[in-house]
Design an enzyme around this catalytic site. Structure first.
Site, PDB file in Angstrom:
ATOM      1  CE  LYS B  75      -3.909   2.106   2.484  1.00 19.29           C
ATOM      2  NZ  LYS B  75      -4.838   2.006   3.631  1.00 19.29           N
ATOM      3  CB  SER B 150      -8.180   3.935   2.681  1.00 25.63           C
ATOM      4  OG  SER B 150      -7.336   3.268   3.609  1.00 25.63           O
ATOM      5  CB  SER B 174      -8.661   1.224   5.566  1.00 23.95           C
ATOM      6  OG  SER B 174      -9.344   2.441   5.516  1.00 23.95           O
TER       7      SER B 174
END
Lengths: 95, 484
Positions: B75, B150, B174
């Site tokens: 990420k 997210s 997330s």
């Protein structure tokens, strides 16, 4: 929770944000909506409940006061917007 | 090769049937082939192939490390030395970190390859990946749908098999919410289990990193590498992490699974409810006992979270001022004007909204009514879990109220977007581990996630339940059409 555009301007200033007039309308509306949502908290009586700041209630760990970091100034300043002689440059703040 | 799990890839890598260079190249090719998903912000082709070559050399001469030669997508919230780290923001669109996050160091030390950096909501603030400066990610199961957020890029990348596994971070859901919406396995560990050092901070009392994989067995392999004490993170817990693979095959006979009634009330879509019920039946067949429980204050977790997370964010994001790194506005009059213009131009709408909420609730005169109140409510929410774990071992429920919604459906209404995380936020507030695993498809053909919440540091138990469920079902083996 009533929130007017003047409040939002003040909040933006506190947050060091500049917002345009058209954005002001959007933010006034959405911030008020969020504060309404947040206001639901008031249905619960929390008198006398100790606030929880953190999932682990234990005190923060301490360590020996020793130098553990190397000097990285060059690497750190290579990615800065403006530097000179090892210093970060910003607009003049003292006349 | 792209269809194999990490467990399955270990054999051909060991026998030399395939090299890490070949495997890495195969995934890089797939990433290129499915660029339209917008799952990656940066594809690190050159360094990935160098790392793969080094891994192949290592394997020739020495014992393989735990993730030897396995390509992983990271990420874009984790600082990576020499590779762009944007956190989905214009503010960091030019930021090349001078150091590696602890999570990244650990993956490198375990022999893993960094394929690239995945797309995400700006500063991890969002539930749909639509707040990214780099544009939304498409859900591989339905390209008009959001992947969740997210960690939407990581979820889409794993679902589309552009990487065998990825990392995510979870502040209010997330990892679990995008894992549910993309039909993959995602685990948010206990707060403090995985180091936050070098992970761009959003809400520091809630943020936690974890694995996003196709199976629970792979999640255990990743967590083995990620978990552990880190002196560089003051909230890292100094407690040895177990080998999460050793308990995967434990028998579920007699395990008590708690169903919180608040997770099955109004607002839960009928097809999601039906699917979760089927999962519960399956777990009963595996020997689990079902216990009805209640988490009465969890219904107020969203309001509580939208005080605490923005408050912490407004403080954390004050560091972005255009002085030391990142974006700086081109024209300004004085120092304050530079701050204002830099921040106004560098942050997107949702990030500015949350910073303002935080600035407001922390400001003089409002602190007790909002911040203190929310902290007290947080205590009640955590106490509910504590009481529930007196009656059950693992809590079970849906990860999200609905399947993936369409792109653009909720962008004009922040509150409806926030309510998507209604079932995931309580675990963050209490600091507990939570997991989402695929449980089937909804009426619209989009994935549904089953959520497991464990007691603090009981990740092994979550992985055990998830693995046993995955041994008995094949929902996690389904691939979206066009990506087989």
């Amino acid at each position: 929770m009533a929130l007017d555009p003047t409040d939002v301007r003040k909040i933006a200033e506190l947050a060091r944000l500049e917002i345009s007039d058209s954005e002001l309308t959007i933010y006034t509306h959405s911030l008020a909506q969020i504060l309404d949502l947040v206001g639901q908290m008031n249905v619960v009586d929390t008198t006398g409940i100790s606030p929880m700041a953190h999932p682990s209630d234990s005190p923060l760990r301490l360590r020996q006061d020793l130098v553990t970091e190397q000097d990285h100034r060059e690497g750190f300043q290579k990615i800065a917007p403006a530097t000179e002689s090892g210093l970060y440059l910003v607009p003049k703040v003292i006349e | 090769m792209h269809r194999k799990t990490i467990v399955e890839l270990n054999t051909p890598l060991r026998t030399g049937e395939i090299s890490s260079v070949e495997l890495t190249q195969a995934f890089l090719d797939r990433i290129g082939q499915y660029q339209d998903l917008n799952a990656f912000i940066t594809v690190a082709s050159t360094t990935a192939l160098e790392q793969a070559q080094a891994s192949d050399d290592h394997r020739k001469n020495r014992d393989p490390r735990p993730l030897e030669g396995i390509p992983i997508a990271q990420k874009d919230i984790f600082c990576t030395e020499g590779i762009l780290t944007t956190c989905g923001s214009k503010m960091l669109s030019n930021f090349i970190s001078p150091y590696d996050a602890t999570v990244i160091q650990r993956f490198k030390a375990a022999g893993a390859i960094i394929l690239g950096k995945t797309n995400m909501d700006e500063f991890a603030m969002g539930s749909s990946n639509e707040t990214s400066f780099y544009g939304p990610v498409k859900n591989p199961w339905a390209k008009q749908a959001v992947p969740g957020g997210s960690s939407g890029g990581s979820a889409a990348a794993v679902a589309a098999q552009l990487a065998p596994a990825a990392t995510g971070t979870d502040t209010g859901g997330s990892i679990r919410q995008p894992a549910a919406l993309c039909g993959i396995t995602g685990l948010k560990p206990t707060y403090g289990r995985v180091s936050r050092y070098g992970m761009v901070a959003f809400a520091s009392s809630l943020d936690q990193a974890g694995p996003m994989t196709r199976t629970a067995a792979d999640a255990a392999l990743l967590l083995n590498v990620m978990a552990g004490f880190d002196p560089k993170d003051s909230t890292s817990v100094d407690k040895p992490a177990p080998d999460y693979t050793t308990t995967l095959n434990d028998d579920l006979k007699g395990i008590r699974l708690g169903l919180p009634k608040e997770y099955f009330g109004d607002g839960l879509a009928a097809d999601v409810a039906k699917t979760i019920d089927k999962s519960i039946e399956e777990l009963k067949r595996l020997g689990a006992k079902i216990v009805d429980i209640s988490l009465p204050n969890s219904t107020l977790a969203v309001p509580c979270y939208y005080v605490l997370a923005p408050a912490e964010a407004s403080s954390n994001l004050s560091r972005f001022d255009g002085v030391r790194y990142g974006y700086r506005a081109a024209d300004y009059d004085d120092l304050n004007d530079m701050y204002r213009k830099t921040r106004s131009q560098g942050f997107g709408e949702e990030v500015k909204r949350r910073i303002m909420i935080g600035a407001y609730t922390l400001s003089a005169g409002y602190y007790d009514a909002y911040y203190l109140k929310a902290q007290q409510l947080r205590r009640l929410i955590a106490d509910d879990f504590h009481n529930a774990f007196g009656q059950c071992d693992v809590i079970l429920g849906p990860t999200t109220p609905t399947t993936a919604f369409d792109l653009g459906a909720k962008t004009d209404d922040p509150v409806s977007m926030y309510l998507n995380d209604i079932y995931t936020i309580p675990a963050n507030l209490a600091g507990l581990p939570g997991m989402s695993i695929p449980a089937g498809l909804g009426e619209d053909g989009r994935p549904i996630g089953l959520q497991l919440i464990g007691n603090a540091f009981e990740e092994a138990q979550l992985l055990n339940v998830a693995h046993q469920y995955q041994q008995a079902t094949d929902h996690h083996k389904q691939a979206p059409k066009g990506f087989e």
